[in-house]
Motif scaffolding. Structure first.
Motif, short mmCIF file in Angstrom:
data_model
loop_
_atom_site.label_atom_id
_atom_site.label_comp_id
_atom_site.label_asym_id
_atom_site.label_seq_id
_atom_site.Cartn_x
_atom_site.Cartn_y
_atom_site.Cartn_z
N ASP A 1 49.17 73.29 -15.18
CA ASP A 1 50.25 72.09 -15.38
C ASP A 1 51.02 72.20 -13.98
O ASP A 1 51.44 72.94 -13.46
N ASP A 2 51.24 70.81 -13.65
CA ASP A 2 51.68 70.65 -12.34
C ASP A 2 53.27 70.90 -12.37
O ASP A 2 53.75 71.38 -11.46
N LEU A 3 53.95 70.94 -13.40
CA LEU A 3 55.09 71.25 -13.67
C LEU A 3 55.39 72.84 -13.12
O LEU A 3 56.40 73.20 -12.67
N THR A 4 54.42 73.49 -13.47
CA THR A 4 54.66 75.08 -13.19
C THR A 4 54.60 75.30 -11.69
O THR A 4 55.49 76.01 -11.11
N ALA A 5 53.88 74.51 -10.78
CA ALA A 5 54.07 74.48 -9.21
C ALA A 5 55.35 73.89 -8.98
O ALA A 5 55.90 74.39 -8.11
N ASN A 6 55.76 72.93 -9.73
CA ASN A 6 56.96 72.07 -9.25
C ASN A 6 58.06 72.98 -9.28
O ASN A 6 59.02 72.72 -8.55
N LEU A 7 58.23 73.86 -10.23
CA LEU A 7 59.42 74.55 -10.67
C LEU A 7 59.55 75.86 -9.52
O LEU A 7 60.75 76.19 -9.24
N THR A 8 58.43 76.02 -8.62
CA THR A 8 58.65 76.97 -7.71
C THR A 8 58.21 76.28 -6.53
O THR A 8 58.28 77.12 -5.49
N ASN A 9 58.08 75.01 -6.21
CA ASN A 9 57.83 74.38 -4.88
C ASN A 9 56.70 75.00 -4.42
O ASN A 9 56.60 75.18 -3.08
N VAL A 10 55.49 75.02 -5.14
CA VAL A 10 54.12 75.55 -4.41
C VAL A 10 53.23 74.44 -4.75
O VAL A 10 53.68 73.34 -5.32
N SER B 1 40.76 79.95 -10.19
CA SER B 1 41.44 80.95 -10.99
C SER B 1 43.07 80.81 -10.98
O SER B 1 43.58 80.73 -10.05
N MET B 2 43.33 80.35 -12.23
CA MET B 2 44.86 80.29 -12.58
C MET B 2 44.81 80.21 -13.91
O MET B 2 44.16 80.42 -14.82
N GLY B 3 46.25 80.17 -14.53
CA GLY B 3 46.72 79.81 -15.93
C GLY B 3 47.78 80.64 -16.49
O GLY B 3 48.68 80.56 -16.97
N ASN C 1 46.11 73.64 -25.51
CA ASN C 1 45.25 72.26 -25.27
C ASN C 1 45.55 71.47 -24.08
O ASN C 1 44.74 70.94 -23.53
N TYR C 2 46.89 71.28 -23.96
CA TYR C 2 47.21 70.44 -22.74
C TYR C 2 46.83 70.91 -21.43
O TYR C 2 46.36 70.26 -20.59
N LEU C 3 46.74 72.38 -21.22
CA LEU C 3 46.56 73.13 -19.99
C LEU C 3 44.85 72.74 -19.91
O LEU C 3 44.39 72.57 -18.77
#
Length: 361
Positions: free
Chosen positions: A131-140, A178-180, A205-207
């Protein structure tokens, strides 16, 4: 499915790379390299989170870094590189076994040389997710951004060796994704946005849809061999057990990991017919459980806590300057989330032994 929220920011990790069902044994390097030569394996290309980030986050404006001691204390020259471990990662050992390099460089490493491109790089970013939001939350680096850097890599590689040779290198590369874990522990169970949009199963399912869309983009850039790593038993992380006040693995979280992994496997089974990709599932869940349930078979003594600090809560910046155990090779976990170099070596050996025509042919 109700899941108790963990109210802490985790630098979660797709803890391990591959499934191993038997104790690790010495790899027959000549045999491995002959197999790689037979199927013209050119290099290893890596996408993911802190399980496979070899230092890209060093170049980002984020707190999710590990470019300081004691991280890297067992790496070459006792040098912290940005790897979330005491030494090398499984992808480093896989590349070494194939016969190219002993450590996969980060694509954003300012010391990366042009000639290094032909041996493979890592685009991974600690704290990222499908999920792009996951990375955006931590600026990665979101996975979509990692794929964009892959596009830049292909351009640089073409300039170095020519377009036709670059296409061949990428087509015959071993690509690892490798992520999730961060999607669940940093995002869904901590932030209000996704829970309002999706039930837990809907979010899984979205992931999967995000994963598939990015794999399609990778395919468009030329990859044909893909290893996708499942999420580990999240409930067995020392940090999670500490926060949940449990001495044993938190089954509620492990069950969630299993459910998501089943969806990954189902999607991978369609890759060859839909995208022309040889896709293989790597059972991170089973690898961790095997090591924790049978530590002596793997030369391990400590499975419940990490080597850094108390081993129950420290990870990332909270490990900075902490005391460590005397022998990390006896531990499954380096910090309260991430594995040791020894564990990564065990995982890599099992992975290399399992390579066959279903992936390489």
């Amino acid at each position: 499915m109700a899941v108790t929220k963990i109210m802490v920011t985790l630098t979660a990790v797709g803890v391990v790379m591959m499934s191993i069902m038997l104790p690790s044994k010495a790899i027959d390097t000549d045999k491995v390299r002959q197999l790689a030569a037979k199927y013209n394996v050119t290099c290893v290309l890596v996408f993911g989170d802190s399980s496979v980030d070899s230092g890209n986050n060093n170049r980002l404006d984020t707190t999710f870094k590990s470019n300081f001691l004691p991280y890297g204390r067992d790496f070459f020259g006792r040098r912290p590189t940005g790897r979330f471990s005491d030494g090398r990662l499984a992808t480093d050992f896989i590349a070494e076994a194939i016969g190219y390099i002993k450590a996969i460089p980060a694509f954003l490493d300012p010391e990366l040389r042009q000639q290094d491109l032909v041996h493979g790089v890592s685009f991974a970013s600690a704290a990222s997710g499908y999920d792009d939001l996951t990375a955006n939350l931590t600026n990665v680096l979101a996975l979509s951004k990692q794929v964009e850097y892959f596009r830049q890599y292909k351009i640089k590689l073409s300039q170095l060796v020519g377009e036709r040779k670059a296409e061949e290198i990428i087509k015959n590369a071993l690509t690892v994704l490798s992520m999730g874990t961060n999607d669940f522990l940093q995002n869904y169970y901590m932030e209000p946005i996704r829970p309002k949009q999706y039930t837990p199963e809907e979010y899984q399912n979205y992931l999967i849809s995000c994963m598939f869309e990015n794999i399609k983009k990778m395919r468009g850039l030329g990859i044909s061999r893909l290893v996708v790593v499942g999420v580990p038993p999240i409930g067995c992380m020392p940090l999670v057990k500490t926060l949940m006040n449990q001495e044993t693995c938190v089954e509620e979280y492990n069950n969630f990991s299993s459910a998501f992994n089943a969806k990954i496997k189902a999607k991978l089974s369609t890759l060859r017919t839909t995208l022309g990709i040889r896709g293989v599932y790597a059972d991170a869940y089973g690898a961790v459980q095997n090591a924790m349930n049978n530590p002596k078979l793997y030369g391990l003594n400590e499975t419940s806590k990490g080597c850094c600090g108390t081993g129950t809560i420290e990870y990332g910046d909270s490990c900075r300057g902490s005391t460590t155990c005397s022998n990390a090779s006896q531990y499954v976990f380096w910090d309260a989330v991430h594995p040791t170099e020894k564990m990564y070596k065990i995982i890599a050996d099992g992975a290399v032994e399992s390579f066959d025509e279903s992936l390489l042919g």
